[in-house]
Design an enzyme around this catalytic site. Structure first.
Site, short mmCIF file in Angstrom:
data_model
loop_
_atom_site.label_atom_id
_atom_site.label_comp_id
_atom_site.label_asym_id
_atom_site.label_seq_id
_atom_site.Cartn_x
_atom_site.Cartn_y
_atom_site.Cartn_z
CB CYS A 46 -17.00 -9.65 10.07
SG CYS A 46 -17.66 -8.26 9.14
CB CYS A 59 -23.83 -6.15 12.79
SG CYS A 59 -22.30 -5.18 12.93
N1 DGL Z 1 -18.95 -6.34 12.55
C1 DGL Z 1 -19.32 -6.42 11.17
C2 DGL Z 1 -20.47 -7.41 10.94
O1 DGL Z 1 -20.68 -8.32 11.71
C3 DGL Z 1 -19.64 -5.15 10.44
C4 DGL Z 1 -18.99 -3.91 10.78
C5 DGL Z 1 -18.76 -2.94 9.64
O2 DGL Z 1 -19.70 -2.45 9.01
O3 DGL Z 1 -17.59 -2.69 9.43
O4 DGL Z 1 -21.16 -7.30 9.96
#
Ligand code: DGL
Length: 278
Positions: A80, A191
């Site tokens: 993440c 993301c």
């Molecule tokens: N998947 C997360 C990232 O790579 C973000 C998702 C979220 O905002 O919860 O930043």
């Protein structure tokens, strides 16, 4: 040893994200590291991370890191970008000598790829606003002009099952129109949720625009890290991917399972998803 816990090559690697985004990284790790097992945590009760106050995300990073380490995982992947920006330093400080691999938008490869000299970054509001991201962009400033575009609401749409492609396309259309108008010829998916809509992003960006993600580079980095720490699982027999992952969610296990099957395919139908109360 990590804080008194012995690290063993046979132990799994812990992975977490706020939700299904981390599955895009998990997929790359399953194929790039066929001997490894994983414990995947989706922190869906706290989703989205992208719009929450920074200290709340840092708290979640520390809570999940503690839990993952206490499971006996030999390493942790923060799948993440938002969590890495908010808490990678704190997690590393709390767990000395425990390999932690984070994820950052691929600004460097994009800056080296662009022919127009303009790179577009799609990421969450928190990632774009973070000090870590600003420093990253400044480092490659001489190579390319970087235009970062937050996409509020996109993660929540990707988390729906099935994904509402029309609504996603409507949200992305003005974003891609702006980036292409400004001559961006490389778009970075900053993301881990966004690779699941890479086909829509490519379609809206049009031909001649490269769309890049970071699942494979993270898998390669994990492999290098495990090798350097003598933590690679040398098992010879091949085990199906579904038997190499244990899933946990802080949300609803049935709902997570449905998303897992929708995003990764019906071979995940028999996956077991456990509820995690942390
Ligand atoms: N998947 C997360 C990232 O790579 C973000 C998702 C979220 O905002 O919860 O930043």
């Amino acid at each position: 040893m990590a804080n008194g816990v012995l690290l063993e090559p046979l132990s799994p690697v812990g992975v977490f994200d706020s939700g299904v985004g981390g599955l895009s990284v998990l997929q790359a790790m399953l194929s790039h590291l066929p001997g490894e097992c994983f414990e995947f945590v989706a922190d869906e009760r706290y989703l989205p991370y992208g719009d929450k106050p920074q200290h709340e995300i840092t708290d979640r990073v520390l809570t999940l890191s503690n839990w993952i380490r206490n499971q006996g995982c030999k390493a942790m992947v923060m799948a993440c970008n938002t969590a890495t920006a908010a808490g990678a330093n704190q997690a590393r400080a709390a767990h000395a000598n425990w390999p932690i691999v984070g994820i950052e938008p691929a600004v460097k490869p994009a800056s080296m790829m662009t022919k127009t000299g303009v790179v577009g970054i799609l990421a969450t509001t928190n990632t774009v606003a973070s000090e870590r991201f600003k420093t990253l962009v400044e480092r490659f400033d001489p190579l390319a002009k970087v235009i970062a575009h937050p996409c509020p609401g996109l993660v929540e749409l990707i988390e729906q099952s099935p994904m509402p492609e029309n609504a996603i396309e409507a949200l992305l259309k003005p974003v891609l129109a702006e980036l292409t108008r400004k001559q961006a010829d490389v778009i970075v998916l900053g993301c881990t949720h966004y690779p699941f809509v890479a086909h829509l992003i490519s379609k809206l960006a049009g031909p001649g625009v490269a769309v890049i993600e970071t699942g494979l580079p993270v898998a390669k980095q994990l492999k290098a890290r495990l090798e350097s720490e003598n933590l690679v699982n040398m098992r010879q027999e091949s085990i199906p991917a579904i038997e190499r992952v244990k899933f946990y969610t802080t949300g609803q296990p049935d709902a997570f399972k449905k998303k897992l099957v929708n995003l990764l395919g019906s071979e995940w139908r028999e996956a077991k998803v456990h509820q995690l109360l942390v």
